[in-house]
Motif scaffolding. Structure first.
Motif, PDB file in Angstrom:
ATOM      1  N   VAL A  76       1.140  -1.219   0.136  1.00 14.74           N
ATOM      2  CA  VAL A  76       0.327  -0.102   0.282  1.00 14.74           C
ATOM      3  C   VAL A  76       0.649   1.160  -0.349  1.00 14.74           C
ATOM      4  CG1 VAL A  76      -1.796   1.675   1.049  1.00 14.74           C
ATOM      5  CG2 VAL A  76      -1.957  -1.116   1.286  1.00 14.74           C
ATOM      6  N   ARG A  77       0.973   2.083  -1.004  1.00 18.30           N
ATOM      7  CA  ARG A  77       1.802   3.482  -1.129  1.00 18.30           C
ATOM      8  C   ARG A  77       0.716   4.411  -1.312  1.00 18.30           C
ATOM      9  NH1 ARG A  77       3.967   6.329  -5.525  1.00 18.30           N
ATOM     10  NH2 ARG A  77       3.258   4.229  -6.682  1.00 18.30           N
ATOM     11  N   VAL A  78       1.092   5.509  -0.449  1.00 14.91           N
ATOM     12  CA  VAL A  78       0.799   6.671  -0.443  1.00 14.91           C
ATOM     13  C   VAL A  78       0.893   7.725  -1.714  1.00 14.91           C
ATOM     14  CG1 VAL A  78      -0.220   9.117   0.416  1.00 14.91           C
ATOM     15  CG2 VAL A  78       0.111   6.907   2.499  1.00 14.91           C
ATOM     16  N   THR A  79       0.219   8.309  -2.675  1.00 14.42           N
ATOM     17  CA  THR A  79       0.470   8.892  -3.969  1.00 14.42           C
ATOM     18  C   THR A  79      -0.425  10.487  -3.366  1.00 14.42           C
ATOM     19  OG1 THR A  79      -2.186   8.578  -4.466  1.00 14.42           O
ATOM     20  CG2 THR A  79       0.285   7.122  -5.165  1.00 14.42           C
ATOM     21  N   GLY A  80       0.577  11.305  -3.839  1.00  7.91           N
ATOM     22  CA  GLY A  80       0.301  12.675  -3.184  1.00  7.91           C
ATOM     23  C   GLY A  80      -0.739  12.797  -4.626  1.00  7.91           C
ATOM     24  N   GLY A  81      -0.663  14.557  -4.037  1.00  9.27           N
ATOM     25  CA  GLY A  81      -1.691  15.534  -4.990  1.00  9.27           C
ATOM     26  C   GLY A  81      -0.440  15.796  -6.487  1.00  9.27           C
ATOM     27  N   THR A  82      -1.050  16.544  -7.116  1.00  7.24           N
ATOM     28  CA  THR A  82      -0.210  16.765  -7.827  1.00  7.24           C
ATOM     29  C   THR A  82       0.595  17.477  -8.294  1.00  7.24           C
ATOM     30  OG1 THR A  82      -2.414  18.426  -8.944  1.00  7.24           O
ATOM     31  CG2 THR A  82      -1.818  16.182 -10.241  1.00  7.24           C
TER      32      THR A  82
END
Ligand SMILES: [Zn+2]
Length: 123
Positions: free
Chosen positions: A108-114
């Motif tokens: 599980v990996r947190v992806t950020g905003g743009t």
């Protein structure tokens, strides 16, 4: 006479500015929510799915893991793996943080905003 007319014009201008500001804020919030942080779940090198961190939910990943999203953070609520390391990794909410369940091959990996500037908001 001229002064009061100007004042009225200023009021209109002020009203327009306020309306514009409200619109920008509304759109900004809307887009922030759309592009906000999310978690990407991988199972055996295949993408299981991406889920927004802004919606509280529980996700059954395969048959061996339950990921919980709560208050903008994600954590492994339950796992059937023998080591339970994923459960003990706790909450992740920052871009790039991961929870890995090696026995079940779940990541599980947190992806950020743009934009990179959003990182400081949650700080
Ligand atoms: Zn595990």
């Amino acid at each position: 006479m001229i002064k009061s007319k100007d004042k009225k014009k200023n009021d209109l201008l002020l009203g327009a500015v306020l309306l514009l500001t409200a619109t920008v804020l509304f759109l900004g919030r809307y887009f922030f929510r759309e592009e906000g942080r999310a978690v990407q779940i991988m199972v055996a090198d295949q993408e299981f799915g991406s889920f927004s961190l802004s919606e509280d939910r529980e996700i059954l990943v395969g048959e061996g893991n339950i990921l919980c999203i709560s208050d903008g953070a994600a954590f492994m609520k339950w796992a059937d793996c023998p080591d339970q390391l994923c459960v003990h990794q706790g909450k992740i909410s920052r871009k790039g943080e991961t929870i890995a369940c090696l026995p079940n091959r779940v990541t599980v990996r947190v992806t950020g905003g743009t934009s990179s500037g959003t990182d400081s908001i949650a700080g």
